[in-house]
Design an enzyme around this catalytic site. Sequence first.
Site, PDB file in Angstrom:
ATOM      1  CG  LEU A  52      -2.199 -17.962 -15.576  1.00  0.00           C
ATOM      2  CD1 LEU A  52      -3.270 -18.852 -16.211  1.00  0.00           C
ATOM      3  CD2 LEU A  52      -2.820 -16.652 -15.115  1.00  0.00           C
ATOM      4  CG  HIS A  53       1.936 -18.234  -9.062  1.00  0.00           C
ATOM      5  ND1 HIS A  53       2.425 -17.197  -9.794  1.00  0.00           N
ATOM      6  CD2 HIS A  53       2.111 -17.896  -7.759  1.00  0.00           C
ATOM      7  CE1 HIS A  53       2.896 -16.267  -8.979  1.00  0.00           C
ATOM      8  NE2 HIS A  53       2.717 -16.671  -7.735  1.00  0.00           N
ATOM      9  NE  ARG A  54      -0.192 -13.131  -7.356  1.00  0.00           N
ATOM     10  CZ  ARG A  54       0.805 -13.381  -6.525  1.00  0.00           C
ATOM     11  NH1 ARG A  54       0.583 -14.083  -5.434  1.00  0.00           N
ATOM     12  NH2 ARG A  54       2.002 -12.919  -6.746  1.00  0.00           N
TER      13      ARG A  54
END
Length: 363
Positions: free
Chosen positions: A207-209
Amino acid sequence: MNKKIYLVAGARPNFMKVAPLFREFQKSKYRFSPYLVHTGQHYDVSMSDLFFRDLKMPKPHIHLGVGSGTHAEQTARVMVAMEGVLKKNQPDLLVVVGDVNSTMASALAAAKLLIPVAHVEAGLRSRDRSMPEEINRLVTDAISDYLFTPSPDADINLIKEGCPKNRIFRVGNVMIDSLKFILPLARKKDVFKRLSLRKGAYVLLTLHRPVNVDHPKILKRILKTISKTAGEWPVVFPVHPRTKKIMDEHKMLSQGEARRLTCVGSLGYVDFVNLVSNSRFVVTDSGGVQEETSFLRIPCLTLRNTTERPITVTEGTNTLVGVATLSSEIEKIRKGTEKKGKPIKLWDGNASRRIAEILTKQL
Ligand code: UD1
């Protein structure tokens, strides 16, 4: 005289796309002189150096060292530094890949100096302009001279936007060139075993958005839902620096929930592919992971409303999910009724060769 080609890489997903191009362009039959320019958008060992090592790339010939900042700061710093490099060295072509800030900034600097620009991975559109990458894709494609696309949807997007057909070349996916290159090495590794995981019996999470990780409440909800719905499967979570910052500042999980989630730092490419290829399924918001899982035929649940890579949904193993629909999709996987996917045309490990052959004729 060999054609001087500058290949730009800035952030983690760029390195996998530039590596096979650099390797191919070095072959003497093309009469190219390729140079690597690293903008320095990503600078940590784990976000940059490990990728150069895993992909067997030489040290960049030029390093702009721009580092982190706001979008405008990062874009402006790359433009200023890149303009200086291009003016001094006058390459015959600048090749940019993907959709990060470094991609757009470098393309802009070159276009204004009338240096031809090739965009690899052109034409992808999520139609969600709240994503910084969508703005980068639109701008880069609008000013590039050669548009190398991975799939038919990308060609259609470009044509609809008024791009002349003779600039568009469908070549396939360079990311798969890299994946095929490192797969034998990745398969030999035992990263998942060292994390006490069993083959085909764990979930990989990335997850990084900004939309998923920048608001602690949203990130907390995602992590809680995954740790609950994954059930018997342990979840391994290589944490991106952006996500880590938020997780360090806020308590995300109870002890029980945290026990099911193994957090590790961001990983090199070989280790990451080892974890993807041995997992039961992947939950992600990354663009590249949607492609890698489709190629590897690993089910992928993408925590986003849209994707700029629709072919991974229609032909690959990708399904778009929200926090609310995650558990029903996981249930399908548990029953073995999930989407199985099929091979995607031109995602075959030869995209870089096609690009080099086209450029030989065009330059
Ligand atoms: C960028 C790209 C995104 C890509 C992602 C992959 C843009 C607009 N976004 O997002 O498309 O999917 O890279 O990782 O270009 N940081 C470190 N060490 C590093 C790099 C970054 O600690 O080596 C920290 C920065 O300080 C910053 C955060 O991570 O706080 C985000 O970095 P940044 O490059 O701005 O954007 P990403 O979220 O990584």
